[in-house]
Write an enzyme that holds these catalytic residues in place. Sequence first.
Site, mmCIF file in Angstrom:
data_model
loop_
_atom_site.group_PDB
_atom_site.id
_atom_site.type_symbol
_atom_site.label_atom_id
_atom_site.label_comp_id
_atom_site.label_asym_id
_atom_site.label_seq_id
_atom_site.Cartn_x
_atom_site.Cartn_y
_atom_site.Cartn_z
ATOM 1 N N HIS A 86 6.211 12.719 4.515
ATOM 2 C CA HIS A 86 5.143 12.881 3.607
ATOM 3 C C HIS A 86 3.913 12.352 4.068
ATOM 4 C CE1 HIS A 86 5.077 8.566 1.791
ATOM 5 N NE2 HIS A 86 6.289 8.711 2.130
ATOM 6 N N ASP A 129 1.137 12.066 2.148
ATOM 7 C CA ASP A 129 0.446 11.378 1.048
ATOM 8 C C ASP A 129 0.636 9.879 1.159
ATOM 9 O OD1 ASP A 129 3.027 11.715 -0.035
ATOM 10 O OD2 ASP A 129 2.197 11.393 -2.123
ATOM 11 N N ASP A 176 4.161 3.971 5.743
ATOM 12 C CA ASP A 176 4.526 4.824 4.945
ATOM 13 C C ASP A 176 3.655 5.855 4.325
ATOM 14 O OD1 ASP A 176 6.079 5.877 2.535
ATOM 15 O OD2 ASP A 176 5.646 4.176 1.457
ATOM 16 N N GLU A 229 5.014 12.621 -2.361
ATOM 17 C CA GLU A 229 6.166 11.767 -2.258
ATOM 18 C C GLU A 229 6.077 10.606 -3.398
ATOM 19 O OE1 GLU A 229 9.071 8.789 -1.400
ATOM 20 O OE2 GLU A 229 7.069 8.618 -1.176
ATOM 21 N N GLU A 230 4.758 10.229 -3.110
ATOM 22 C CA GLU A 230 4.435 8.735 -3.955
ATOM 23 C C GLU A 230 4.309 9.155 -5.338
ATOM 24 O OE1 GLU A 230 5.012 6.303 -2.240
ATOM 25 O OE2 GLU A 230 4.461 6.319 -0.385
ATOM 26 N N ASP A 281 11.277 7.216 7.096
ATOM 27 C CA ASP A 281 10.464 6.885 5.767
ATOM 28 C C ASP A 281 11.159 5.762 5.242
ATOM 29 O OD1 ASP A 281 8.565 6.911 4.100
ATOM 30 O OD2 ASP A 281 9.194 8.362 2.640
ATOM 31 N N HIS A 327 2.712 -0.189 0.336
ATOM 32 C CA HIS A 327 2.420 -0.407 -0.728
ATOM 33 C C HIS A 327 1.420 -1.306 -0.960
ATOM 34 C CE1 HIS A 327 5.537 2.558 -2.682
ATOM 35 N NE2 HIS A 327 5.111 3.044 -1.412
HETATM 36 N N1 BES Z 1 9.106 5.291 1.703
HETATM 37 C C1 BES Z 1 9.368 4.990 0.662
HETATM 38 C C2 BES Z 1 10.625 4.356 -0.034
HETATM 39 C C3 BES Z 1 11.164 3.473 0.988
HETATM 40 C C4 BES Z 1 10.663 2.264 1.980
HETATM 41 C C5 BES Z 1 12.748 3.359 1.003
HETATM 42 C C6 BES Z 1 11.318 1.728 2.710
HETATM 43 C C7 BES Z 1 13.260 2.380 1.842
HETATM 44 C C8 BES Z 1 12.845 1.460 2.554
HETATM 45 C C9 BES Z 1 8.431 5.905 -0.300
HETATM 46 O O1 BES Z 1 7.400 6.330 0.156
HETATM 47 C C10 BES Z 1 8.320 5.248 -1.646
HETATM 48 O O2 BES Z 1 7.566 4.500 -1.733
HETATM 49 N N2 BES Z 1 9.231 5.518 -2.703
HETATM 50 C C11 BES Z 1 8.992 4.991 -4.163
HETATM 51 C C12 BES Z 1 9.435 6.086 -4.940
HETATM 52 C C13 BES Z 1 8.676 7.227 -5.573
HETATM 53 C C14 BES Z 1 9.344 8.016 -6.551
HETATM 54 C C15 BES Z 1 7.231 6.770 -5.853
HETATM 55 C C16 BES Z 1 9.609 3.675 -4.281
HETATM 56 O O3 BES Z 1 10.679 3.515 -3.450
HETATM 57 O O4 BES Z 1 9.171 3.073 -5.192
HETATM 58 MN MN MN Z 2 7.549 6.729 2.153
HETATM 59 MN MN MN Z 3 5.982 4.917 -0.387
#
Ligand code: BES
Ligand code: MN
Ligand code: MN
Length: 462
Positions: free
Chosen positions: A86, A88, A125, A158-159, A185, A432
């Site tokens: 992603h 974004d 990320d 994605e975010e 990711d 984040h």
């Molecule tokens: N890349 C992350 C998810 C992630 C990071 C998984 C490190 C395992 C290890 C992804 O960009 C993310 O932040 N996902 C969100 C979910 C989304 C619906 C906003 C999350 O996990 O909060």
């Molecule tokens: Mn991610």
């Molecule tokens: Mn993320």
Amino acid sequence: MSSQKEFIENNKERFLEELFEILRIPSISADSQYKGDVLKTAEAVAESLKKAGADTVEICETPGYPIVYGEKLVDPSLPTVLVYGHYDVQPPDPMELWTTEPFDPVVRKTDIHPDGAIFARGACDDKGQMFMHVKALEVMNATDSLACNIKFMIEGEEEVGSENLGWFVKRNKEKLAADVILISDTGMIANDTPSITTGLRGLSYVEVKVTGPNRDLHSGLYGGAVANPINVLSNMIASLQDDNLHITIPGFYEDVQELSETERKAMAEAPFSLDAYKKALDLSDVHGELGYSTPERASIRPTLDVNGIWGGYTGEGAKTVIPSWAKAKISMRLVPNQDPEKITNLFMDHFTKIAPASVKVEVTPHHGGLPYVSPVDDPGYKAASAAMEESFGKTPVPVRSGGSIPIVALFEQELGLKSILMGFGLDSDAIHSPNEHYGLFNFYKGIETIPLFFKHFKSQKA
Ligand code: BES
Ligand code: MN
Ligand code: MN
């Protein structure tokens, strides 16, 4: 093989500068003010794919942000790898906690990254990790060593829940036909302890509102005689977990897959130091569900967390008031085989039921996502394991992660494909958070490892 390494070595600086250009565009999908920048980033990613040697590159429109698609098909008899990532990023706030500007990338050394790390929102990320795949294509192209057909699908939402990626996938099954999906990711244990993610948690996300009196009231004149929505909401939230930090929503654990003792033993063998964990977060103790270890709590067990809570007076000084309402955002991380829709409904029923008659309660569901697990006997996993073993000199450890990439379960449903989560980030990279960064070691190691995945995947499928 060494010619791939040589090519990387000779182009290191340029690869980094090209990533910086993408990191400089604030592609914040959650904030509509940045719409122009999100679109500009899609174009920059498309350009980079062309430059890396993709034959076909398209910016595919959706009802939301576009998906960048690219491909290089070398031979129909070879297997096809579909790369997902992603472009974004999360909003950078709180801004004041960044040491340097979030969209002005710089390299700084840290204790964990003595060779330097790239500090910028999206460095890890996922722009930095996504871009490793673009550069890996360039490396394979330049050294005439692309071992499989390659397709790219890089999204910009994605975010914020990937809503339109589902829309795109359902309409483009043929275009996306492949043998495996490869994603960077996620993270790994440490730079000297490679690991591969074999599971992700799902997500159910709700917003709740508790309403009391029809206006803010004088807390002297009315205090004690009418329900205070903040007090009530706090109590309701507190009651969602018991003393053992078990979630009290009836039926919440009904579909939870318990791990076997053998699986839990294998998990306990992955390197983990509770002391280092506490130290890194400046905590004197951890906290969590009785009967489970910290790594288990953060991966194979479901959770319920308040992400934000607000209402009443929060300005300077004191204002004596009983607020008219209180709100909270609540997320539940889910594990196999919990279903986000079912959990959201259970939450709504329960939360409405426990509200006292003195208030009104509204629950609004947000995006959700299914959990995911991938088997270690899959050819894709074996190829990733062999690739990391070759580049790190160590067999990677399989690890279930606590994070979510909701679209991965949908890929399996719609395309019938497993996703291999070969991530190179570290938990300490502050994704984040303020001062997100990504190690230079990790960036270049990723570019080196990805072509090896293609090589090993080809022989796995032969
Ligand atoms: N890349 C992350 C998810 C992630 C990071 C998984 C490190 C395992 C290890 C992804 O960009 C993310 O932040 N996902 C969100 C979910 C989304 C619906 C906003 C999350 O996990 O909060
Ligand atoms: Mn991610
Ligand atoms: Mn993320």
